[in-house]
Scaffold this active site. Structure first.
Site, PDB file in Angstrom:
ATOM      1  N   ASP A 140       0.831  -1.200   0.000  1.00  0.00           N
ATOM      2  CA  ASP A 140       0.000   0.000   0.000  1.00  0.00           C
ATOM      3  C   ASP A 140       0.874   1.262   0.000  1.00  0.00           C
ATOM      4  O   ASP A 140       1.883   1.328   0.705  1.00  0.00           O
ATOM      5  CB  ASP A 140      -0.872  -0.028   1.272  1.00  0.00           C
ATOM      6  CG  ASP A 140      -1.858   1.122   1.339  1.00  0.00           C
ATOM      7  OD1 ASP A 140      -2.690   1.219   0.428  1.00  0.00           O
ATOM      8  OD2 ASP A 140      -1.776   1.919   2.288  1.00  0.00           O
ATOM      9  N   GLU A 149       1.565  -0.528  -4.997  1.00  0.00           N
ATOM     10  CA  GLU A 149       0.574   0.482  -5.378  1.00  0.00           C
ATOM     11  C   GLU A 149       1.314   1.811  -5.465  1.00  0.00           C
ATOM     12  O   GLU A 149       1.672   2.406  -4.448  1.00  0.00           O
ATOM     13  CB  GLU A 149      -0.546   0.594  -4.330  1.00  0.00           C
ATOM     14  CG  GLU A 149      -1.606   1.598  -4.747  1.00  0.00           C
ATOM     15  CD  GLU A 149      -2.217   2.398  -3.598  1.00  0.00           C
ATOM     16  OE1 GLU A 149      -3.281   2.985  -3.805  1.00  0.00           O
ATOM     17  OE2 GLU A 149      -1.635   2.453  -2.502  1.00  0.00           O
TER      18      GLU A 149
END
Ligand code: CA
Length: 546
Positions: A254, A291
């Site tokens: 993330d 990401e």
């Protein structure tokens, strides 16, 4: 049970599926999806042909979304136990499905014991786990604590206390007039660069008065970790290793570009390289997917240490082409430009993580205004390109979802309208409802022309074909603007794929060596004479060699 390296490679080029556990399937009747519920639905995912699942965060957290982790080594009690998790991973592996976890390590929860310790006292041993400044500097730089609705005014510094602790993001999001844009790198960079200067220039008095101002890029309840602190690096490496020992196959990383403040490419990449080295000690073929929400040229360097990064630019292009009956050749040119950037920047063999939408975006079917033909076209484009295509849970049944709030893009999966057992009810859906034109899974499964059966056919064709799994892409030129035609090639074999992005039927010339239709969206699309096909609007045809 572990998969052979060859099986792992097939999985990593098959089809990934992003799951919000909370909204998937409930095993114990509390209305909240859980790990045992997901395990009960592995038959469905196997039938669909999924080869990898990405679980959005499953750790203890205060929010419904769980991107504010309080304990990286446990499972949220609503979702189950570590034993449930082990069972789930084992059963996935038995079905040749890999499991990757969302690793949210740019920040922790405000309530993580590390932050509780760190904020208690400037001399605490955990102080250096986070990033601190004094309010004098905050004021001088025009940075404001989170008492303003203007996030873009760099409300990145927050004062420890009830205001940050009980901050209501949902309420704030509704009130905020300007869209929240966390990708204002330049602005963040210029302001933060200043904070790194003159560390001793401030008066001791103001430092004493304002010692508890911390940095949090996304939300005051999610303070950013300090990756200049080696103990933080070691903690996160150990956490990664622990989950690998429990059987996971990799991680979705993330916010991978935010780790060093200001966003600093070289430091970020060297951190991810260190992380990979630490994880490789447990599993040399660990899969790392970043990401990095940015332009391809800015995300490609991450492929020096990661296997994959999500291809956000391609996702936008695919949707725009489907939505606006776009130019097929331009789409393929753009695809190749991105692929070339990836190859140039990476020393590893890249797996392009392609997708149409994810939990942070409006759902595909909402963007396409419920147009099932267009949704089928988007799926056919996605599932015939090289790389690892990701399906966001529910995309395959045409779930709807948009703002006002992120949770309405993460609504309960619509299994059935007659059989309510297992249906999650933690959220009353605003969008994915029968009254809005959504058809539950059970009805779709019995309809050969349904969206889910379209996905299923394409996924199985992909997973059974080495050419579609591993083959390169070669565009085929055409003078017709709305046609998107390419060949996939692997060893001596090849497959021919044509999509009609427009609404009118088009005639497609098929090269001599292709004759066997493997897939056709509409049965009307048939070879006519002299190697030509009439391809219906928004349709796809896949043809193999004789
Ligand atoms: Ca439950």
């Amino acid at each position: 049970m572990s998969l052979t390296p060859e099986q792992v490679q097939r999985c990593l080029h098959g089809v990934g599926y992003e799951i919000f556990v909370q909204s998937f399937f409930d095993s114990n009747g509390d209305g909240i999806g859980d790990l045992n519920g997901l395990r009960q639905k592995l038959d469905y995912l196997s039938d669909l042909g999924i080869t990898l699942i990405w679980l959005m965060p499953i750790h203890p957290a205060k929010t419904y979304h769980k991107y504010d982790v309080e304990d990286y080594l446990n499972i949220h009690p609503d979702y189950g136990t570590l034993d449930d998790f082990r069972h789930l991973v084992n059963e996935c592996h038995q079905r040749d499905i890999l499991v990757i976890l969302d690793l949210v390590a740019n920040h922790t929860s405000y309530d993580h014991p590390w932050f509780r310790q760190a904020q208690s006292d400037p001399t605490n041993a955990y102080r250096d786990y986070y990033i601190w400044t004094d309010s004098e500097r905050v004021k001088r730089l025009g940075l404001r604590a989170f008492d303003t609705p203007d996030v873009n005014a760099a409300g990145l510094w927050h004062k420890v206390g009830p205001e940050s602790e009980h901050f209501d993001w949902e309420e704030f999001e509704k009130r905020s007039k300007t869209p929240v844009d966390l990708d204002q790198d330049d602005r963040i960079t210029s302001k933060l660069s200043l904070t790194h200067e003159d560390s001793s220039a401030n008066s001791t008095q103001s430092n004493r008065l304002y010692t508890n101002t911390y940095y949090a890029v996304f939300d005051p309840r999610m303070p950013d970790l300090n990756y200049d602190c080696e103990r933080v690096q070691d903690e996160i490496c150990r956490i990664g290793q622990t989950w690998l020992e429990l059987g996971v196959d990799g991680f979705r990383l993330d916010a991978a570009k935010y780790f060093y403040k200001p966003p600093h490419l070289k430091s970020n990449i060297s951190w991810w390289t260190k992380f990979r080295q630490a994880l490789s000690q447990i599993n040399p073929s660990v899969y790392l997917l970043g990401e990095v929400w940015d332009l391809s040229s800015r995300i490609a360097p991450y492929l020096r240490s990661l296997d994959s990064v999500f291809n956000f630019e391609l996702a936008d292009l695919l949707i725009s082409c489907v939505l606006n009956e776009g130019n097929g050749s331009s789409l393929l040119n753009a695809y190749q430009r991105i692929a070339n950037i990836y190859t140039r920047e990476s020393s590893r063999s890249v797996i392009d993580a392609i997708f149409l939408s994810n939990h942070d975006q409006n759902r595909l079917m909402s963007v396409l205004s419920n147009n099932v033909s267009k949704a089928k076209l988007a799926a056919a484009l996605l599932l015939t390109l090289p790389g690892l295509p990701f399906v966001y849970y529910g995309e395959e049944i045409g779930m709807l979802g948009m703002k006002p709030h992120d949770k309405y893009r993460r609504e309960p999966f619509l299994w059935s309208t007659t059989q309510t057992q297992g249906q999650t009810t933690w959220l009353e859906p605003l969008y994915t409802k029968v009254s809005n034109g959504c058809t539950p899974l059970d009805q779709q499964l019995s309809d050969p022309n349904s969206l889910v059966n379209h996905y299923k056919k394409l996924i199985h064709i992909r997973c059974q074909s080495d050419v579609l799994l591993f083959g390169s892409l070669k565009p085929v030129s055409t003078r017709i603007r709305c046609l998107c035609i390419y060949e996939r090639e692997y060893n001596t074999k090849s497959v021919f794929i044509a999509h009609n992005l427009g609404h009118r039927t088009q005639r497609v010339m098929i090269p001599d060596n292709y004759r066997q239709i493997t897939f056709s969206t509409n049965s009307e699309s048939q070879i006519v004479t002299n190697g030509q096909v009439n391809l219906q609007g928004f349709s796809t045809i896949i043809i193999q060699t004789k």
